[in-house]
Design an enzyme around this catalytic site. Structure first.
Site: not given
Ligand code: NOJ
Length: 584
Positions: A413
């Protein structure tokens, strides 16, 4: 997301920054402000991500059971504007459309999560397996593979089956380990012939802290200073058990990998000449990423967590530490249960030492004895907590390399949001964020960090947990006011696409060209969206006329209030002009 005492000392920061900003860390050759032109290693994997509850919708369709997020969001006051993920992006019904978006980006992988209660409605295998849920993921996986996109599958992105919460207290109960293992085992059995990258847990820090300390996330418990440590303890054990299950029963046949995705902000000492700040920043990271990574790579919690929580627990009159312990057998069972490490990273904090007396009572936040600060000059286009600080990314990646023996890393991410009200598809700030963060990742690879892939967060605007739909992380804009939830590309789609097709940043001239071209294309998308939104508004007004009773509230908020406000402003302006004239 914002922690209560964070940012409280912002105003003193500017002063202290003068001290710290001058220096760079010693193991870097490139200055943190400079841009590095170059490409990624051949075979580097580019992707985007999503998660089940945030995008699928269809919360009660085709035999799906309730998750803790379904129940949490239906309680008043838990989520901004009491929004829910009931329909969200309608991803459940739009698999083909969304795969077309992935193809458009020419991605190598797609990261998504399986909703546990969609395939096991109560969470318990012996109760019932929902074949319709299985079929949904089967189709998704097959379509991805047909399009040469590798699925990276998360087993747990926060949506615990509600029955397990009600019956056992969720992650406060040891029995979750076996239930989770049964669920994972079923996934390996049914999907493992095609899925080769498994992520057990997504961001367990959030599950523990926001689910069981602050209660901002489901299941909304506030068991300060003990609940999060207990939850994390069982999650780590559950992760290890699932890794062993794969290793013993599936690996030789399926030849895949099992990892975990950990999120971590970088923590930079406010004053890099102060030993106390250096140690506080180290503690910040150890209590965040190290809490999970150290047991998984080294077999036990970070020493600093054991010391601090142990000492505070004793001062609070407790016979044992609030941080649970692993037996020596457990330590060796847990150590090394990671074929690759997923890293989720968004932002950075400056950290300084700050003592919290034990008499404050137990709390994860005060256990750390530190304060978090931000530089007010850092850009923060969307979420309140998300400041763009690209250089922190490279430092975090190097930290992982040094601390855990240079593991294989997939960035699971990384991305930035904008406010809900923003309908601007020419998202300059996101292109800038991706450009700089991806460049810092490239520098980290040149430092020797073993990063194999990158996942931009996220494919679509979607349900952003307790923030509802108020923060948009998507490369694609989703019009949530339209029942069909149409997707529109933001400029960053074009920009990211160029990075992917060039496998990096070949030279300055090209990279600047990408930006110009992306801006050119997004203005036509902007027009399309504006026209569509006018149509939606007109349709809504017609609906209001035909259905006055049920739509009364919508009419008040969407039409009456803005109209009355505009009229008031106009009248005040006219009145003011009138007064001024008379005065003259
Ligand atoms: C981490 C989380 O895993 C994800 O679901 C979320 O959208 C992002 N942070 C942004 O807040």
């Amino acid at each position: 997301m914002l922690q209560p005492h964070v940012l409280s000392v912002c105003h003193v920061l500017e002063l202290v920054l003068c001290l710290s900003a001058a220096e760079d860390f010693d193991w870097t050759k490139n200055h943190r402000g400079s841009f590095y032109y170059g490409t990624f290693p051949t075979g580097f994997s580019w992707g985007v991500g999503s998660s089940a509850y945030q995008t699928e919708g269809a919360w009660d369709k085709d035999g799906k059971g309730m998750s803790i997020w379904d129940v949490f969001t239906h309680k008043k006051g838990k989520v901004i504007y009491n929004e829910t993920g009931d329909s969200s992006c309608e991803g459940y019904y739009k698999v083909k459309d969304d795969i077309a978006l992935l193809k458009e980006l020419k991605l190598n992988h797609y990261r998504f999560s399986i909703s546990w209660p969609r395939i096991m409605p109560t969470g318990i295998k012996s109760d019932h397996v929902n074949e319709k849920g299985i079929k949904y993921y089967d189709d998704l996986i097959n379509l991805l593979l047909e399009n040469k996109i590798t699925p990276i599958v998360t087993l747990y992105h926060w949506d615990l089956p509600q029955v397990l919460q009600e019956r056992y207290g969720g992650w406060q109960n040891l029995s979750m380990i076996n239930y989770f293992n049964d669920y994972a085992n079923l996934c390996f059995e049914r999907f493992g012939n095609r899925v080769k990258y498994w992520i057990t847990f997504n961001n367990p820090w959030s599950i523990a802290v926001e689910g069981y300390e602050t209660g901002e996330h489901a299941p909304g418990m506030k068991l300060r200073g003990s609940g999060p440590y207990k939850a994390a303890h069982y999650i780590i054990k559950a992760h290890a058990k699932v890794w062993h299950t794969y290793d013993n029963q599936w690996r030789s046949k399926q030849k895949g990998m099992v990892g975990i995705s950990l999120n971590g902000d970088w923590g930079e000492p406010v004053d890099i000449t102060s030993q106390k700040d250096i140690e506080a920043a180290e503690r910040y990271i150890q209590f965040y990423l190290g809490w999970f990574a150290t047991p998984i790579f080294n077999g036990d919690y970070p020493q600093v967590m054991k010391d601090y929580i142990g000492r505070k627990s004793a001062q609070q009159g407790l016979g044992t530490s609030r941080l649970p312990t692993f037996s020596s057998q457990e330590k060796s069972y847990i150590k090394g249960t990671c074929d690759f490490l997923g890293i989720g990273h968004f932002t950075t904090r400056y950290i300084t030492q700050k003592n919290f007396p034990a008499s404050h009572g137990p709390s994860y936040f005060t256990d750390r004895d530190l304060a978090e600060l931000v530089d007010p000059r850092w850009p923060d286009p969307g979420s309140e907590w998300l400041y763009s600080v690209p250089w922190g990314f490279r430092r975090l990646l190097n930290f992982v390399k040094i601390q855990y023996g240079n593991p294989m890393i997939y960035v699971t991410e990384n991305g930035v949001s904008e406010k809900m009200t923003c309908t601007e598809l020419c998202d300059d700030w996101r292109m800038q964020y991706f450009k700089e963060y991806i460049n810092e990742m490239l520098k980290a690879i040149k430092d020797g960090v073993n990063v194999k892939g990158y996942t931009a967060w996220s494919l679509l605007d979607k349900f952003e947990w307790d923030e509802g739909y108020s923060e948009r992380f998507g490369l694609y804009y989703v019009d949530f006011r339209n029942k069909n939830k149409p997707r529109y590309p933001k400029a960053s789609v074009q920009y990211y696409k160029r990075i992917i097709s060039s496998n990096g940043f070949p030279n300055q001239k090209e990279a600047e060209n990408w930006h110009r071209k992306a801006i050119e294309t997004c203005s036509s998308s902007n027009q399309l969206l504006a026209a569509e939104q006018q149509r939606t508004t007109a349709a809504n007004i017609l609906r209001l006329i035909h259905d006055p009773l049920t739509s009364h509230m919508e009419m008040v908020t969407e039409i009456v209030v803005p109209t009355v406000c505009t009229l008031c402003i106009l009248l005040s302006a006219i009145f003011l002009m009138f007064l001024l004239r008379r005065h003259n």
